[in-house]
Design a protein around this motif. Structure first.
Motif, short mmCIF file in Angstrom:
data_model
loop_
_atom_site.label_atom_id
_atom_site.label_comp_id
_atom_site.label_asym_id
_atom_site.label_seq_id
_atom_site.Cartn_x
_atom_site.Cartn_y
_atom_site.Cartn_z
N SER A 147 -27.24 19.53 22.33
CA SER A 147 -26.18 19.08 21.91
C SER A 147 -25.89 19.87 20.71
CB SER A 147 -25.87 17.69 21.74
OG SER A 147 -24.70 17.22 21.08
N PRO A 148 -24.71 20.87 20.99
CA PRO A 148 -24.43 21.54 19.61
C PRO A 148 -23.79 20.54 18.50
CG PRO A 148 -22.75 22.10 21.30
CD PRO A 148 -23.98 21.22 21.89
N ARG A 165 -24.66 17.39 17.93
CA ARG A 165 -25.74 16.56 17.59
C ARG A 165 -26.68 17.18 16.14
NH1 ARG A 165 -25.75 10.93 19.24
NH2 ARG A 165 -24.69 11.00 21.32
N LEU A 166 -26.48 18.45 16.22
CA LEU A 166 -27.04 18.99 15.17
C LEU A 166 -26.16 18.99 13.83
CD1 LEU A 166 -29.46 21.36 14.12
CD2 LEU A 166 -27.80 23.02 14.58
N PHE A 167 -24.89 18.98 13.89
CA PHE A 167 -23.83 18.66 12.71
C PHE A 167 -23.85 17.35 12.39
CE2 PHE A 167 -23.24 23.03 14.22
CZ PHE A 167 -23.65 23.88 13.31
N LEU A 168 -23.66 16.36 13.30
CA LEU A 168 -23.88 15.25 13.09
C LEU A 168 -24.83 14.70 12.27
CD1 LEU A 168 -22.69 13.89 16.53
CD2 LEU A 168 -21.32 13.74 14.46
#
Lengths: 536, 536
Positions: B256-257, B259-262
């Motif tokens: 998930s892209p 989830r890397l920034f969350l």
């Protein structure tokens, strides 16, 4: 553990097909193939012969493992052939036409983390590509090697690591090795009264590690649609070292470490074991089906259900073609299959509210009088049997020279009606152009969300004899294009692999692409892990 | 948009405190502070004076923005002081003692993505650290700069980007700018009958971007405990370029892209806007509370509820001390506060099943006769009021020289009872050793899961006058140590920031640490984004 070259299913002792779906004893016979082929105008008169490993030109391995690893590795032709590809239509027809993908040089079956690490070390030193392999049911080219940038190819089969190592009954969790096939892990959980309850169509032929690495979709139509939410902690062995995330029910400490490896498809490391969240077996179940004369109104009904908090375990909408094929309806109506389950309390009230909601949008159906098996419930059972049989029938049709494949996507509700119409029209047109035949393009919704849904399409058309791969590639290109223009994901739960790269590359946000490339370089500095998947 | 230096809340026009929690008009007055202090033996006789910006030594900025960006940037002392720190006890007491963290050189208030990108470009060229700043309610040192590795520090205040830009009523989603405070975004959603329903304790004083960047916990005690699940798509501006993930209800295309920034806490990029999943306002609500004479049995009751599929919106367990403080009980019992809500159907049945389950584990309580406000429901209201007032009281006690702080964690159920006992004992012992006074250590469970729970601890003790920061650091070190030994996360929903680094570094799996460092280098090559948070 001895290396077994023949593909006998460990749980059932039934023979697994090296070239097609599932068990060979479940394959349709020639007569059945002919019967099915007759339904698709333009297919062959007689089925293509079942391909034999002996007919393949399998060379000597291009690399020799060191003596310390030799006992883990085999160069047996049967083993190598059955690890050459996944089980997409594209794979099956390539096998039938005698043109499989590149056969791996070796198949390794490690039994412990350290052996995985040792194999990765050796492969890194010798430029050997490593393709992690679970049940081999990939339908996106996820378990084959393409190209020639590596000296040799090692298929890393994890199925010898298939034990449930530890069970926490208080917190309902289990530490499970990644190579356990669905029935193998459920069989070990059953004595404890617990279940993972992750039932993809490939359940019998796919592993926990494969589910995690591909973010597989299970049978839950709502809320916990993917395996992701059931992963409590992962152990990952990478060429740059191994690590295990803590067992935590929830955490807000930085970005989720597990979410980086969920969906990494063997490109960043090998998931060797995971603590998984389990459940009690449901004590209460009920299901029903409703018919809709208007597919658009059925979509509205499903949206209303998805936006409620009723959380049906099953909420599958079959369009008229799909309902006809599965025997769920014969009058051109769409069919909505609803199911509820609970280990806590009866679910009849939830079904009743759901049926009211669906009827308010034009659904026609009685509440079931009791549990499963009532007349109103026939469509449920018909659909379930058809569902599990589908891949076998696909292979039977492939033997008749047909092009039969599925693809799935997801999009927000505002885009769903136009998306489905466009896929039908454009994929149908592409199939007609490629084959000269009218194609069947059916649709069902498999997983639904408050903000959107996951349509699943089936395409069937007679191919151009000998050119089936090219025909499918043309059809798939049209599908990729229409999904992209409608901002629908290239895959909802079948992963990216190599086949979905064109669509994936277009939809992946640029900063995430940079992050993934940087991560790949850090964890897999020799670029040996599943080359070509997700990244070049 | 003009730069405003004074911290007037945009929604309420009430004055915001630069040094303490929330609105200055809600701060306890001196008399109230003295009254509270009297409850903690050893505190001061008179409250510390309220600190004034004029008393700080705020130097001239060490850097000057180019004319093209000057209109976005201020060097006003009030603005700089109010952006120097978050709102942890540690921050408040440093302000009260006249020793705040490093004051940023400049505060920028961009109004559009391009301005964020321009500011990052400029900062990267001039070695200016950029600290993204939402509502400034961090309690983990997430919004201050420490050290001197950078030439200057820019606080990047996003609150001028606070609009709901687009609403999709079909799919119940909205595109919201990251700088919108809770009430600001809910106010814009209300006319459409929709709500995000994310209610952290800091709701009035924190922003959407802050919630996403820190994986904030909302008011839902079960299932969707964190903001993560409500993020449909993120737009992120990084020094290496900007990108937006597709609006998808679900996807399995690679890791998930989002989830890397969350949870990336401003270290990888600046989240500037997000499509968020919304809900209808609940039409049905009910709540009740139960008393337990035995805390262990109460834990069992909560576990049973968490492992059911009843999905209470509220399921908070207060230990005797916590229940006493909040007025929920006065007889030494623990109190379980249960709440259900739904926009679909009445929730009385779910409450009834839940109460039965809780009573089977020793819970004592009547079912409420009707909706809120019934006698059985008093504990609910008492607790809610106390909850929102708590941070104000903490600051009042800080003015009395007390050390009062909270920390939260999460662990699997098998570890919970021993963990809570150990935290009480070891944190209490550390507080006694550091101060010579007996500390109060209370516990509540705020979020619960089938596989574990999130205990939330409150510590209160008289400090050593003038040495309160050192006292707290000693206590916190003991807390970090006990959490680590019990494999409980350093934070369930307060983020890592700078204060939680020692615990975070210990629990982060090695391969993920490598991935995060590689990602940081790729997206933030000059190392300007929130230095010291998550990574060095």
């Amino acid at each position: 553990m001895p290396v077994t070259a023949t593909a006998i299913d460990p749980g059932t002792s039934r023979p697994r097909s090296w070239w097609g779906w599932g068990y060979t004893d479940a394959h349709p016979d020639d007569a059945e193939c002919v019967e099915m082929g007759a339904l698709l105008p333009g297919t062959l008169a007689r089925p293509l012969p079942i391909p034999r490993v002996a007919d393949l030109s399998i060379g000597r391995p291009g690399v020799t493992p060191p003596p310390s690893l030799a006992h883990l590795v085999t160069a047996d032709p049967e083993a190598r052939a059955s690890h050459a590809m996944g089980k997409a239509y594209r794979d099956v027809i390539r096998a039938l036409r005698g043109r499989p993908g590149r056969i791996p040089d070796l198949v390794a079956r490690p039994t412990a983390d350290q052996e995985v690490a040792d194999l990765l070390d050796w492969a890194g030193e010798h430029a050997v590509a490593v393709v992690p392999f679970g049940g081999g049911s990939s339908v996106v080219g996820g378990v084959e090697y393409r190209g020639d940038a590596h000296r040799a190819v090692l298929s890393l089969d994890l199925t010898s690591m298939d034990r449930v190592l530890e069970i926490d009954t208080v917190g309902r969790s289990a530490l499970i090795q990644a190579g356990a096939l669905g029935p193998v892990l459920e069989g070990q959980l059953r004595p404890h009264g617990l279940t993972l309850r992750h039932f993809p169509q490939s359940f019998e032929f796919s592993t926990l590690g494969g589910w995690l690495a591909t973010r597989a979709g299970g049978h839950y139509a709502t809320v916990h649609t993917h395996i992701d939410d059931f992963a409590q902690s992962l152990r990952v062995v990478t060429p740059a070292g191994a690590g295990t995330s803590w067992r935590l029910p929830g955490s807000g400490a930085g970005p989720s470490p597990d979410r980086l490896f969920l969906g990494s498809e063997g490109t960043l490391g090998v998931i060797t074991e995971a603590w998984m969240r389990l459940q009690e077996r449901p004590r209460h179940k009920t299901s029903a089906s409703l018919a809709f004369t208007d597919f658009r109104r059925a979509l509205d009904a499903v949206r209303a259900l998805a936006q409620s908090d009723l959380a049906p375990a099953n909420c599958r909408l079959l369009d008229p073609g799909e309902a006809l094929l599965s025997g769920a309806s014969h009058d051109g109506s769409s069919v909505l299959v609803l199911g509820f389950e609970s280990a806590t309390a009866p679910v009849d009230d939830r079904l009743a509210v759901a049926l009211d909601l669906a009827r308010a949008h034009g659904g026609i159906g009685e509440a079931p009088q009791a549990d499963r098996g009532t007349p109103a419930d026939e469509a449920v059972g018909a659909w379930r049997s058809a569902f599990l049989r589908m891949p076998y029938l696909r292979d039977g049709l492939a033997r008749m020279g047909a092009v039969v494949e599925t693809f799935e996507t997801a999009a927000t509700w505002d885009r769903i009606p136009a998306l489905i119409d466009a896929v039908r029209a454009e994929v149908g047109a592409a199939a007609l152009k490629a084959t000269g035949h009218e194609a069947t393009v059916n649709c069902r919704l498999t997983h639904v969300y408050p903000d959107g849904a996951a349509p699943y399409f089936t395409v069937a058309v007679a191919g151009r004899p000998g050119d089936e791969v090219a025909v499918w590639d043309d059809i798939k290109a049209a599908a990729t294009d229409v999904l992209h223009r409608h901002r629908a994901t290239i895959t909802h739960h079948h992963a990216v692999g190599r086949d979905h790269r064109p669509g994936y590359d277009l939809q992946r946000p640029a900063p995430f692409a940079l992050a993934l490339r940087a991560t790949k370089s850090a964890l897999d500095p020799h670029g040996i892990l599943n080359p070509g998947v997700l990244l070049d």
